[in-house]
Write a protein that holds these residues in place. Structure first.
Motif, PDB file in Angstrom:
ATOM      1  N   ARG A 184       2.967   5.704   7.117  1.00 28.61           N
ATOM      2  CA  ARG A 184       2.748   4.506   6.322  1.00 28.61           C
ATOM      3  C   ARG A 184       3.671   3.345   6.694  1.00 28.61           C
ATOM      4  N   ALA A 185       4.960   3.575   6.765  1.00 32.34           N
ATOM      5  CA  ALA A 185       5.905   2.477   6.994  1.00 32.34           C
ATOM      6  C   ALA A 185       5.607   1.753   8.305  1.00 32.34           C
ATOM      7  N   ALA A 186       5.364   2.498   9.375  1.00 26.84           N
ATOM      8  CA  ALA A 186       5.100   1.876  10.679  1.00 26.84           C
ATOM      9  C   ALA A 186       3.747   1.176  10.703  1.00 26.84           C
ATOM     10  N   ILE A 187       2.740   1.768  10.077  1.00 29.95           N
ATOM     11  CA  ILE A 187       1.412   1.144  10.046  1.00 29.95           C
ATOM     12  C   ILE A 187       1.468  -0.170   9.271  1.00 29.95           C
ATOM     13  N   VAL A 188       2.104  -0.152   8.103  1.00 29.30           N
ATOM     14  CA  VAL A 188       2.193  -1.362   7.287  1.00 29.30           C
ATOM     15  C   VAL A 188       3.008  -2.431   8.003  1.00 29.30           C
ATOM     16  N   GLN A 189       4.103  -2.040   8.638  1.00 30.25           N
ATOM     17  CA  GLN A 189       4.934  -3.004   9.374  1.00 30.25           C
ATOM     18  C   GLN A 189       4.133  -3.645  10.507  1.00 30.25           C
ATOM     19  N   GLU A 190       3.384  -2.845  11.263  1.00 27.44           N
ATOM     20  CA  GLU A 190       2.590  -3.410  12.357  1.00 27.44           C
ATOM     21  C   GLU A 190       1.467  -4.293  11.813  1.00 27.44           C
ATOM     22  N   TRP A 191       0.831  -3.874  10.747  1.00 27.36           N
ATOM     23  CA  TRP A 191      -0.234  -4.667  10.117  1.00 27.36           C
ATOM     24  C   TRP A 191       0.302  -6.023   9.682  1.00 27.36           C
ATOM     25  N   GLY A 228      -0.775  -9.741  11.502  1.00 31.73           N
ATOM     26  CA  GLY A 228      -1.318 -10.802  10.670  1.00 31.73           C
ATOM     27  C   GLY A 228      -2.760 -11.191  10.963  1.00 31.73           C
ATOM     28  N   ASN A 229      -3.396 -10.552  11.931  1.00 35.91           N
ATOM     29  CA  ASN A 229      -4.766 -10.924  12.298  1.00 35.91           C
ATOM     30  C   ASN A 229      -5.734  -9.748  12.218  1.00 35.91           C
ATOM     31  N   VAL A 230      -5.339  -8.705  11.523  1.00 29.56           N
ATOM     32  CA  VAL A 230      -6.176  -7.516  11.414  1.00 29.56           C
ATOM     33  C   VAL A 230      -6.056  -6.977   9.990  1.00 29.56           C
ATOM     34  N   SER A 231      -7.129  -6.408   9.483  1.00 29.83           N
ATOM     35  CA  SER A 231      -7.078  -5.836   8.138  1.00 29.83           C
ATOM     36  C   SER A 231      -6.308  -4.519   8.169  1.00 29.83           C
ATOM     37  N   LEU A 232      -5.784  -4.136   7.033  1.00 33.12           N
ATOM     38  CA  LEU A 232      -5.099  -2.851   6.942  1.00 33.12           C
ATOM     39  C   LEU A 232      -6.070  -1.719   7.246  1.00 33.12           C
ATOM     40  N   ALA A 233      -7.302  -1.841   6.785  1.00 36.23           N
ATOM     41  CA  ALA A 233      -8.308  -0.812   7.066  1.00 36.23           C
ATOM     42  C   ALA A 233      -8.519  -0.673   8.571  1.00 36.23           C
ATOM     43  N   ASP A 234      -8.594  -1.797   9.287  1.00 37.82           N
ATOM     44  CA  ASP A 234      -8.771  -1.743  10.740  1.00 37.82           C
ATOM     45  C   ASP A 234      -7.547  -1.148  11.427  1.00 37.82           C
ATOM     46  N   MET A 235      -6.364  -1.463  10.912  1.00 38.43           N
ATOM     47  CA  MET A 235      -5.127  -0.916  11.494  1.00 38.43           C
ATOM     48  C   MET A 235      -5.102   0.596  11.341  1.00 38.43           C
ATOM     49  N   VAL A 236      -5.416   1.096  10.151  1.00 43.54           N
ATOM     50  CA  VAL A 236      -5.445   2.534   9.899  1.00 43.54           C
ATOM     51  C   VAL A 236      -6.511   3.185  10.780  1.00 43.54           C
ATOM     52  N   SER A 237      -7.669   2.574  10.867  1.00 47.82           N
ATOM     53  CA  SER A 237      -8.750   3.110  11.693  1.00 47.82           C
ATOM     54  C   SER A 237      -8.326   3.204  13.159  1.00 47.82           C
ATOM     55  N   ARG A 289      -2.933  14.098   7.840  1.00 48.13           N
ATOM     56  CA  ARG A 289      -1.779  14.020   6.950  1.00 48.13           C
ATOM     57  C   ARG A 289      -1.229  12.598   6.953  1.00 48.13           C
ATOM     58  N   VAL A 290      -0.706  12.176   5.811  1.00 48.54           N
ATOM     59  CA  VAL A 290      -0.090  10.863   5.684  1.00 48.54           C
ATOM     60  C   VAL A 290       1.326  11.080   5.154  1.00 48.54           C
ATOM     61  N   PRO A 325       0.840  -1.204   0.000  1.00 48.07           N
ATOM     62  CA  PRO A 325       0.000   0.000   0.000  1.00 48.07           C
ATOM     63  C   PRO A 325       0.876   1.256   0.000  1.00 48.07           C
ATOM     64  N   ASP A 326       0.492   2.232  -0.795  1.00 51.23           N
ATOM     65  CA  ASP A 326       1.260   3.473  -0.862  1.00 51.23           C
ATOM     66  C   ASP A 326       0.571   4.567  -0.042  1.00 51.23           C
ATOM     67  N   LEU A 327       1.107   5.772  -0.102  1.00 48.25           N
ATOM     68  CA  LEU A 327       0.555   6.880   0.677  1.00 48.25           C
ATOM     69  C   LEU A 327      -0.890   7.188   0.297  1.00 48.25           C
ATOM     70  N   ASP A 328      -1.191   7.123  -0.999  1.00 47.91           N
ATOM     71  CA  ASP A 328      -2.570   7.372  -1.435  1.00 47.91           C
ATOM     72  C   ASP A 328      -3.520   6.312  -0.890  1.00 47.91           C
ATOM     73  N   ASP A 329      -3.076   5.052  -0.846  1.00 47.49           N
ATOM     74  CA  ASP A 329      -3.904   3.982  -0.281  1.00 47.49           C
ATOM     75  C   ASP A 329      -4.219   4.279   1.182  1.00 47.49           C
ATOM     76  N   LEU A 330      -3.184   4.677   1.936  1.00 50.37           N
ATOM     77  CA  LEU A 330      -3.394   4.972   3.354  1.00 50.37           C
ATOM     78  C   LEU A 330      -4.310   6.176   3.532  1.00 50.37           C
ATOM     79  N   ALA A 331      -4.134   7.186   2.705  1.00 53.56           N
ATOM     80  CA  ALA A 331      -5.003   8.362   2.781  1.00 53.56           C
ATOM     81  C   ALA A 331      -6.456   7.969   2.503  1.00 53.56           C
ATOM     82  N   ASP A 332      -6.669   7.105   1.510  1.00 53.04           N
ATOM     83  CA  ASP A 332      -8.030   6.634   1.210  1.00 53.04           C
ATOM     84  C   ASP A 332      -8.614   5.862   2.393  1.00 53.04           C
ATOM     85  N   LEU A 333      -7.814   4.984   2.986  1.00 56.19           N
ATOM     86  CA  LEU A 333      -8.287   4.205   4.135  1.00 56.19           C
ATOM     87  C   LEU A 333      -8.593   5.105   5.321  1.00 56.19           C
TER      88      LEU A 333
END
Length: 140
Positions: free
Chosen positions: A91-98, A102-111, A42-43, A12-20
């Protein structure tokens, strides 16, 4: 606006995270969204070195989100003369934690990160939010 499932076919890129983040904010109850007032979202790829130093952190993957600004109570007391508060998502830290959870969606992590940082805007401490999350989990 795109909606993502648990796994993405690409990083996922910055735009993906901004959308989420936009989708997560839109799902919040209206009174909560209204209470956010002038918050700017801001992302960025990662926190800058000065921010990390100021927080006593040594690596950008240690910070998934940050609230910068006065709490809503202080903003009201100052009649809006303060600069707009900001919620930063990294983004980097959110994606790394997501990925590591391994048991949570990226959308839930961003939320989760977004709501946590908005909580700071509302004047809640990390301890307050941990207590609320524990109460919520106990109710489930």
């Amino acid at each position: 606006m795109q909606t993502y499932s648990f796994s993405l076919p690409r990083e996922p890129d910055l735009d993906d995270l901004a959308d989420l983040a936009e989708q997560a904010f839109a799902r919040l109850p209206e009174p909560f969204r209204i209470a956010c007032g002038r918050v700017v979202f801001r992302v960025a790829e990662a926190a800058d070195p000065a921010t990390l130093r100021a927080l006593g952190l040594s690596h950008p993957l240690q910070l998934a989100g940050l609230y910068r600004g006065a709490s809503v109570r202080l903003e009201i007391a100052n009649s809006g003369h303060l600069p707009p508060p900001e919620v930063w998502l990294y983004r980097a830290a959110i994606v790394q934690e997501w990925r590591s959870r391994g048991n949570v969606s990226l959308a839930d992590m961003v939320s989760h990160v977004l709501v946590h940082e908005i909580g700071h805007h509302m004047g809640l401490s990390d301890a307050d939010m941990a207590r609320l999350e524990a109460e919520d989990e106990a109710a489930d």
